[in-house]
Design a protein around this motif. Sequence first.
Motif, PDB file in Angstrom:
ATOM      1  N   ASP A 215       0.838  -1.197   0.000  1.00 59.37           N
ATOM      2  CA  ASP A 215       0.000   0.000   0.000  1.00 59.37           C
ATOM      3  C   ASP A 215       0.873   1.247   0.000  1.00 59.37           C
ATOM      4  OD1 ASP A 215      -2.350   1.412   0.002  1.00 59.37           O
ATOM      5  OD2 ASP A 215      -2.543   1.422   2.185  1.00 59.37           O
ATOM      6  N   GLY A 271      -5.679  -1.531  -6.949  1.00 59.19           N
ATOM      7  CA  GLY A 271      -6.843  -1.580  -6.072  1.00 59.19           C
ATOM      8  C   GLY A 271      -7.842  -0.525  -6.482  1.00 59.19           C
ATOM      9  N   ARG A 274      -8.367   2.481  -4.362  1.00 59.98           N
ATOM     10  CA  ARG A 274      -7.290   3.470  -4.267  1.00 59.98           C
ATOM     11  C   ARG A 274      -7.277   4.435  -5.452  1.00 59.98           C
ATOM     12  NH1 ARG A 274      -4.145  -1.462  -3.434  1.00 59.98           N
ATOM     13  NH2 ARG A 274      -3.778  -1.824  -1.220  1.00 59.98           N
TER      14      ARG A 274
END
Length: 295
Positions: A215, A271, A274
Amino acid sequence: MQTATRPAADWTVRWAPRRPAPRHWYHHWRHPKNGQWLSFGRDGRRYVLRFERAATFRIDPVRRRIDIEKGSGLPFDGVTRLLLNQVLPLVAGLSQVVLHASAVRTPAGAIGFAGDSGAGKSTLAAAMCRRGAVLMSDDALILRPHRQEWMVTPSYPGLRLWGAAARAVFGAHDATAARANGSRKYRVDAHGIVPFSRSRVALTGICVLARRPGDAAVRLTRLAPREALVTMVKLSYQIDVADRGRLAPITEQIARLVESVPVYRLQYARGLDRLDRIADQVLHEIGVRAQAGAA
């Protein structure tokens, strides 16, 4: 930098009866799930592109004519989409720089997102549009030199997205229900949904998409000139990579492109949740670098 010349006369596109297949097919594109998908051949001076069970396109660079021989696997609308999405970029790449890239217009100029199939080019472009950018192209970025800049020529107003990406970006809008013929992707037409630029805009930078695990924050790294050149050549539309007579002048154009336009490696964690954050970070980073370059 040389001044961009006026585009040559339009090509003629027409329906034609079936003809015998070429004796030699010099290249094949294979779909990871469906096997052989597109075959490249020569019929005298003409290039032949055969999409399995869908259509065959015979391209005559001298007469500037494309003959379409329809198969049985797609309706007419699907064949038209093949012409727009696959054939015309290869035809344009015969004489100018055309990249496998989406592009959006931002306050800092046009930004291209380049990469192989499945890299996320269209998804990121769609997310950028939701954050205020304006769509210019989807998967076929046409570039022409003009004075000291490279101009992005708008393509057709629309995006092709996977269903999950279309829902994540645009919600449950009716337009996302139109599945593109011959594809598992959905077609989102830019009619009141995605803002679309119909005028040419100077290119600010090209981002080559790459995965980044975890992340972590978005990382934007400028490529060295040699790596940028090799990468852009690999990501350009070429109807015959073995034809050095046609490839050499295009490579020279790409060399001039990477001398004047920065090419970055854009690394980010995948993702759909995101997307907004990634789009905001890219807009910020490109804007800061564009201002620094202009200072």
